[in-house]
Design an enzyme around this catalytic site. Structure first.
Site, PDB file in Angstrom:
ATOM      1  N   MET A   1      -7.534   0.221   8.716  1.00 19.76           N
ATOM      2  CA  MET A   1      -6.804   1.236   8.781  1.00 19.76           C
ATOM      3  C   MET A   1      -5.272   1.085   8.762  1.00 19.76           C
ATOM      4  O   MET A   1      -4.608   0.931   9.680  1.00 19.76           O
ATOM      5  CB  MET A   1      -7.144   1.642  10.542  1.00 19.76           C
ATOM      6  CG  MET A   1      -8.623   1.836  11.084  1.00 19.76           C
ATOM      7  SD  MET A   1      -8.943   3.496  10.420  1.00 19.76           S
ATOM      8  CE  MET A   1     -10.748   3.414  10.833  1.00 19.76           C
ATOM      9  N   PRO A   2      -4.796   0.907   7.588  1.00 20.70           N
ATOM     10  CA  PRO A   2      -3.521   0.891   7.321  1.00 20.70           C
ATOM     11  C   PRO A   2      -2.860   2.306   7.774  1.00 20.70           C
ATOM     12  O   PRO A   2      -3.297   3.424   7.216  1.00 20.70           O
ATOM     13  CB  PRO A   2      -3.596   0.766   5.806  1.00 20.70           C
ATOM     14  CG  PRO A   2      -4.769   0.017   5.348  1.00 20.70           C
ATOM     15  CD  PRO A   2      -6.000   0.681   6.484  1.00 20.70           C
ATOM     16  N   HIS A   3      -1.694   2.242   8.423  1.00 18.42           N
ATOM     17  CA  HIS A   3      -0.724   3.184   8.462  1.00 18.42           C
ATOM     18  C   HIS A   3       0.427   2.779   7.928  1.00 18.42           C
ATOM     19  O   HIS A   3       1.084   1.739   8.214  1.00 18.42           O
ATOM     20  CB  HIS A   3      -0.519   3.540   9.830  1.00 18.42           C
ATOM     21  CG  HIS A   3       0.436   4.435  10.302  1.00 18.42           C
ATOM     22  ND1 HIS A   3       0.179   5.963   9.984  1.00 18.42           N
ATOM     23  CD2 HIS A   3       1.741   4.353  10.692  1.00 18.42           C
ATOM     24  CE1 HIS A   3       1.395   6.463  10.529  1.00 18.42           C
ATOM     25  NE2 HIS A   3       2.054   5.704  10.868  1.00 18.42           N
TER      26      HIS A   3
END
Length: 76
Positions: A1-3
């Site tokens: 879940m890269p932000h």
């Protein structure tokens, strides 16, 4: 879940330019993290130059040097 959280001096972007930026960044993140498009989120915050030191440089750059994967070529 890269932000990805992008902070920059104010600059006008059209909706097309924002989408192109998001598409380019998403492509790199998918490649490097072996992620999916649906898992990537990106924010773009405009910070006034006079607020940069207190809002970004001190807390996010100086205060989190251990996490930086690219350090800036400037100091304040």
């Amino acid at each position: 879940m890269p932000h990805i959280d992008i902070k920059s001096f104010p600059r006008e972007f059209s909706e097309q330019e924002k989408q192109a930026l998001a598409d380019d960044i998403t492509a790199v993140i998918i490649k490097r993290f072996a992620s999916r498009t649906e898992a990537v989120s990106i924010s773009l915050q405009h910070i006034l130059p006079e607020d940069w030191q207190s809002s970004v440089y001190e807390p996010d750059i100086i205060g989190q040097q251990d996490y930086l994967i690219k350090k800036p070529g400037y100091s304040m």
